[in-house]
Design a protein around this motif. Structure first.
Motif, PDB file in Angstrom:
ATOM      1  N   SER A 142       2.585   7.625  17.181  1.00  0.00           N
ATOM      2  CA  SER A 142       1.680   8.676  16.424  1.00  0.00           C
ATOM      3  C   SER A 142       2.548  10.260  15.698  1.00  0.00           C
ATOM      4  N   TYR A 143       3.822   9.739  15.269  1.00  0.00           N
ATOM      5  CA  TYR A 143       4.118  10.181  14.247  1.00  0.00           C
ATOM      6  C   TYR A 143       5.224   9.255  12.548  1.00  0.00           C
ATOM      7  N   ARG A 144       4.437   7.931  12.703  1.00  0.00           N
ATOM      8  CA  ARG A 144       4.742   6.540  12.417  1.00  0.00           C
ATOM      9  C   ARG A 144       5.583   7.533  10.231  1.00  0.00           C
ATOM     10  N   ASN A 145       3.681   7.874  10.361  1.00  0.00           N
ATOM     11  CA  ASN A 145       3.455   8.822   9.121  1.00  0.00           C
ATOM     12  C   ASN A 145       4.693   9.578   8.355  1.00  0.00           C
ATOM     13  N   LEU A 146       5.194   9.990   9.316  1.00  0.00           N
ATOM     14  CA  LEU A 146       6.531  10.892   8.626  1.00  0.00           C
ATOM     15  C   LEU A 146       7.625   9.704   7.957  1.00  0.00           C
ATOM     16  N   GLY A 147       7.986   8.271   8.078  1.00  0.00           N
ATOM     17  CA  GLY A 147       8.397   8.424   7.956  1.00  0.00           C
ATOM     18  C   GLY A 147       8.602   7.532   5.894  1.00  0.00           C
ATOM     19  N   GLY A 148       7.484   7.980   4.836  1.00  0.00           N
ATOM     20  CA  GLY A 148       7.139   8.197   3.950  1.00  0.00           C
ATOM     21  C   GLY A 148       8.203   9.220   3.539  1.00  0.00           C
TER      22      GLY A 148
ATOM     23  N   GLY B 175       7.442  10.308   1.081  1.00  0.00           N
ATOM     24  CA  GLY B 175       6.629  11.206  -0.065  1.00  0.00           C
ATOM     25  C   GLY B 175       6.659  12.846   0.915  1.00  0.00           C
ATOM     26  N   MET B 176       5.511  12.561   2.571  1.00  0.00           N
ATOM     27  CA  MET B 176       5.722  13.001   3.454  1.00  0.00           C
ATOM     28  C   MET B 176       7.106  13.721   4.022  1.00  0.00           C
ATOM     29  N   LEU B 177       7.869  13.170   4.090  1.00  0.00           N
ATOM     30  CA  LEU B 177       9.317  13.842   3.732  1.00  0.00           C
ATOM     31  C   LEU B 177       9.026  15.242   3.270  1.00  0.00           C
TER      32      LEU B 177
END
Length: 589
Positions: free
Chosen positions: A155-161, A163-165
């Motif tokens: 559910s939090y894999r999008n934080l691995g980018g 750009g998001m960080l």
């Protein structure tokens, strides 16, 4: 672990802030304890979106195996707190020893690889999937410091980018003194120092350049509006708060509340909605501040309401008042924009501090029957007239005939502002629709009882008839509602019980108990008007058409009142019919 790890923070992404904060404190610790520490340190946050991994790398003090057991793996115990108590350092951020737990909200597995400056030849690897059980094994030594690796939950894999960080940490770490890099970037996301941090020996900037720099910085934090101008905050003897406030370029009403304030404690964003530190009247202000004295709560997402908090509130209020005065003196173009966008809010703000009133007394505009005007434009022979009711009453008609503006007392803060203005600068405030105000507007006179009885019979519709003399003389009569009586009946009605709290209602009714509501409408008859004079003369002489002439005046009263609230009490159609009938009689005579 469940309560602390999953319910302590309002949003899971706070875990990223906590891990960067731990890295920062580790660097500060190394500077304090390692005599041979290199001067340059950094924090690097790396994301691998495909693998669902985030790493936080620092060049800090690292951890020994005993420190891992004692501090990293023990809830509520942190080395940072111990170090702060020993050194009284203002650089250290952490306090409660809870931040590391937040990693387990984001991650299904956490791996910490570390080498301590105390044992540079030894490395250690901590691993845990829940924070409750862990393994600790020797590892190949790495450069002194720590790597925290999170295997993100689905559910939090999008934080691995990256750009998001960068998007998340750019706000959290904007004022952090240690540079923070994302991925393999060569430029730190917090590389630009805030405007109020003047580097020692730096060349003093030109005023215009400094203002542009401050506006650019404010734009980074103001998400909804464009900053109009900035107001600096400097540390003082009672508060160490420094930072920047700004006026938002977005029109406000008196009750608008667009306050937003980001608070950084020891360089890390603690609260990005600390609006209560700003005065309640400042609904058009945004800001960024930093402090070492403000005390965070355990979640580090709010502030404790202690002495430092209240000192910061006072400091911000002072900075805001002084800053607005400085803008008014030095930036006339910006000041005009501030006034045009926030005039109504500033009317209310002026009542909150005498200095604000002095600043705004001649600048703010008052809503009137002729548009927004300065107080000076409202003065007529030392008098200011204010309509205490809604637009469309007798006041609008009367003062339109007099070619005079009348202030709108139904608009936010107008009544108390004008009362304060008159008390400071002199003059008379005539509050139309109140008994006291009506006495100033209408000079009451008298008539014999038989004439009053007749006039009540031919002109009245339940009003109290009051003979008077007033301007303009061309106006024969006017119906005036008593606004105080209306207010009393409205507040004492059953419906008020549903809308107003018991305590407030008791206070209101203690006030309204002093008001007389026996007369709700008055009919002022102008004895200086030629038509009224002739009507009275005709009655005294027994003229056969006196009653018809009175009927024409009564019809005129209804027509004049048809656009106001009292029109509902009278029959406009009947009045118009009477005019037509009398007109026919005159032509046939």
């Amino acid at each position: 672990m469940t309560v602390l790890g999953q319910h302590l923070y309002s949003t899971p992404v706070v875990a990223l802030r906590e891990l960067v904060q731990n890295a920062h404190d580790s660097i500060v610790r190394r500077r304090m304890e390692d005599p041979a520490v290199p001067e340059q340190h950094l924090i690097r946050v790396e994301g691998d979106l495909a693998a669902g991994i985030v790493r936080v790398v620092d060049s800090g003090a690292g951890l020994t195996d005993q420190e891992i057991h004692r501090y990293l793996a023990t809830v509520g115990v942190g080395y940072t707190r111990k170090l702060r108590e020993e050194t009284q350092s203002d650089e250290l951020i952490g306090m409660f020893g809870l931040g590391f737990l937040s990693a387990f909200v984001l991650a299904s597995k956490v791996t910490v690889t570390t080498t301590s400056w105390q044992t540079p030849g030894l490395g250690w690897c901590y691993q845990s999937s829940n924070g409750e059980q862990y393994t600790l094994t020797p590892a190949e030594p790495r450069p002194v410091g720590t790597v925290v690796e999170l295997v993100l939950r689905d559910s939090y894999r999008n934080l691995g980018g990256n750009g998001m960080l960068a998007k998340i940490l750019r706000r959290y770490c904007a004022l952090l003194h240690v540079p923070v890099y994302i991925g393999q970037d060569d430029e730190a996301l917090n590389g630009e120092a805030p405007p109020w941090r003047q580097a020692q020996g730096a060349v003093v900037e030109h005023t215009v350049q400094a203002r542009r720099k401050a506006l650019a910085f404010a734009t980074r934090f103001e998400e909804r509006f464009e900053p109009l101008c900035t107001l600096p905050i400097s540390a003082g003897p009672d508060s160490d708060v420094r930072g920047l406030l700004w006026v938002q370029d977005g029109a406000t009403y008196g009750t608008s509340d667009n306050r937003n304030l980001s608070v950084f404690v020891r360089g890390m964003l603690l609260d990005d909605d600390a609006r209560d530190l700003l005065p309640a009247w400042a609904g058009f202000i945004g800001g960024v501040i930093e402090s070492n004295r403000l005390t965070p709560t355990a979640s580090r997402e709010d502030l404790q309401r202690d002495d430092a908090y209240h000192a910061a509130q006072s400091a911000l209020t002072e900075a805001l008042i002084d800053g607005l005065a400085q803008v008014a003196r030095q930036q006339p173009e910006a000041w005009r924009r501030v006034l045009s966008r926030h005039n109504e809010a500033l009317l209310g703000a002026a009542l909150c501090d005498p200095r604000l009133f002095d600043l705004l007394a001649e600048s703010v505009r008052i809503p009137t029957s002729q548009g927004d005007l300065s107080v000076r434009s409202l003065l007529d022979k030392g008098r200011i007239h204010i309509n205490m009711g809604s637009p469309g009453g007798f006041e609008d008609m009367l003062f339109r005939a007099l070619h005079m503006p009348v202030a709108r007392g139904d608009r936010y803060a107008v009544v108390p502002f004008l009362r304060e203005w008159v008390s400071r600068h002199g003059g008379v405030l005539i509050e139309l629709g109140t008994e006291h105000g009506n006495r100033k507007l209408f000079s009451e006179d008298s008539l014999p009882a038989n004439e009053l009885d007749w006039l009540n019979q031919v002109l009245g519709n339940g009003e109290k008839l009051v003979p008077a003399r007033f301007e303009p003389t061309a106006l024969p009569l006017v119906v005036v509602h008593d606004r105080e009586a209306e207010l009393k009946r409205r507040l004492e009605a059953d419906e008020a019980d549903k809308r107003i709290s018991v305590a407030a209602l008791q206070l209101v009714r203690a006030f309204t108990a002093q008001l007389d509501d026996s007369v709700t409408r008055r009919l002022y008859l102008n004895l200086d008007n030629p038509a009224v004079t002739q009507l009275l003369q005709a009655y005294r002489q027994g003229h056969p058409q006196a009653e018809e002439a009175a009927g024409l005046l009564q019809a005129l009263k209804v027509i004049l009142a048809s656009g106001a609230e009292q029109g509902g009490q009278l029959d406009l159609n009947a009045a118009l019919g009477r005019v037509n009938r009398i007109f026919s009689l005159l032509l046939s005579a």
